[in-house]
Design a protein around this motif. Sequence first.
Motif, short mmCIF file in Angstrom:
data_model
loop_
_atom_site.label_atom_id
_atom_site.label_comp_id
_atom_site.label_asym_id
_atom_site.label_seq_id
_atom_site.Cartn_x
_atom_site.Cartn_y
_atom_site.Cartn_z
N LEU A 1 1.02 -1.08 -0.08
CA LEU A 1 0.12 -0.08 0.19
C LEU A 1 0.89 1.32 -0.11
CD1 LEU A 1 -2.81 -0.89 2.37
CD2 LEU A 1 -2.99 -0.13 -0.02
N ILE A 2 1.80 1.21 0.72
CA ILE A 2 2.76 2.52 0.87
C ILE A 2 3.54 2.67 -0.67
CG2 ILE A 2 5.00 3.19 1.73
CD1 ILE A 2 4.21 2.01 4.49
N LYS A 3 4.05 1.56 -1.29
CA LYS A 3 4.55 1.81 -2.57
C LYS A 3 3.41 2.06 -3.55
CE LYS A 3 7.93 -2.18 -1.93
NZ LYS A 3 8.18 -3.45 -2.39
N LYS A 4 2.32 1.64 -3.54
CA LYS A 4 1.22 2.21 -4.60
C LYS A 4 0.85 3.74 -4.31
CE LYS A 4 -1.11 -2.23 -4.95
NZ LYS A 4 -2.34 -3.12 -4.92
N SER A 5 0.71 3.92 -2.71
CA SER A 5 0.45 5.40 -2.58
C SER A 5 1.49 6.22 -3.06
CB SER A 5 0.33 5.49 -1.07
OG SER A 5 -0.77 4.85 -0.61
N ARG A 6 2.83 6.00 -2.75
CA ARG A 6 3.86 6.95 -3.46
C ARG A 6 3.91 7.10 -4.84
NH1 ARG A 6 7.29 8.56 0.48
NH2 ARG A 6 8.75 9.19 -0.99
N GLU B 1 -5.50 10.88 -9.43
CA GLU B 1 -6.56 11.43 -8.71
C GLU B 1 -7.12 10.55 -7.39
OE1 GLU B 1 -9.51 11.02 -11.68
OE2 GLU B 1 -8.60 12.84 -12.99
N LYS B 2 -6.43 9.14 -7.60
CA LYS B 2 -6.93 8.20 -6.64
C LYS B 2 -5.79 8.39 -5.66
CE LYS B 2 -9.51 5.04 -9.51
NZ LYS B 2 -9.54 3.69 -9.96
N ALA B 3 -4.86 9.22 -5.59
CA ALA B 3 -3.80 9.32 -4.49
C ALA B 3 -4.34 9.55 -3.22
CB ALA B 3 -2.83 10.40 -4.57
N LYS B 4 -5.28 10.28 -2.90
CA LYS B 4 -5.84 10.55 -1.67
C LYS B 4 -6.67 9.69 -0.95
CE LYS B 4 -8.08 14.30 0.67
NZ LYS B 4 -8.32 15.66 0.84
N GLU B 5 -7.25 8.82 -1.85
CA GLU B 5 -8.14 7.44 -1.46
C GLU B 5 -6.93 6.46 -0.90
OE1 GLU B 5 -10.53 5.98 -4.65
OE2 GLU B 5 -11.51 8.09 -4.81
N LEU B 6 -5.74 6.21 -1.83
CA LEU B 6 -5.12 5.30 -1.46
C LEU B 6 -4.18 5.65 -0.18
CD1 LEU B 6 -3.26 4.36 -4.68
CD2 LEU B 6 -3.76 2.86 -2.88
N LEU B 7 -4.05 6.82 0.01
CA LEU B 7 -3.25 7.48 1.14
C LEU B 7 -4.00 7.10 2.38
CD1 LEU B 7 -1.18 9.22 2.45
CD2 LEU B 7 -2.54 11.38 1.97
N ALA B 8 -5.43 7.28 2.09
CA ALA B 8 -6.37 6.85 3.51
C ALA B 8 -6.47 5.63 3.73
CB ALA B 8 -7.74 7.44 3.04
N ALA B 9 -6.31 4.61 2.62
CA ALA B 9 -6.21 3.14 3.04
C ALA B 9 -4.93 2.92 3.55
CB ALA B 9 -6.62 2.48 1.61
N THR B 10 -4.22 3.45 3.14
CA THR B 10 -2.69 3.16 3.75
C THR B 10 -2.55 3.55 5.08
OG1 THR B 10 -1.72 3.39 1.55
CG2 THR B 10 -0.21 3.51 3.39
N ILE B 11 -2.98 4.73 5.47
CA ILE B 11 -3.08 5.15 6.95
C ILE B 11 -3.89 4.15 7.75
CG2 ILE B 11 -3.90 6.93 8.29
CD1 ILE B 11 -2.74 9.10 6.42
#
Length: 88
Positions: free
Chosen positions: A31-36, A44-54
């Motif tokens: 998840l961290i790799k995908k978010s970065r 555009e999905k960066a914010k959603e990925l960041l929330a999922a990672t957190i």
Amino acid sequence: MPNIKSAKKELRKGKKRQNYNTKIKDNVKNLIKKSRKAISAGDEKAKELLAATIKALDKAAQKGVLKKNTSNRKKSRLQQFFNKTKKK
């Protein structure tokens, strides 16, 4: 190999825990790799990925897979990276 019954059981329990912890750690790392990657690409999905990672980091810390400070450090660095790229 252990000979005592309780030692054999502890070995089995340890293997189960190891598999469980490894699965969670791998998920968090991916998840961290995908978010970065998404953040640096300006996806555009960066914010959603960041929330999922957190969320995954919080859960891993809650379960004791990651230490609390490690989880907080990773979240902080990821959030800083997101904020820095968002300003540009």
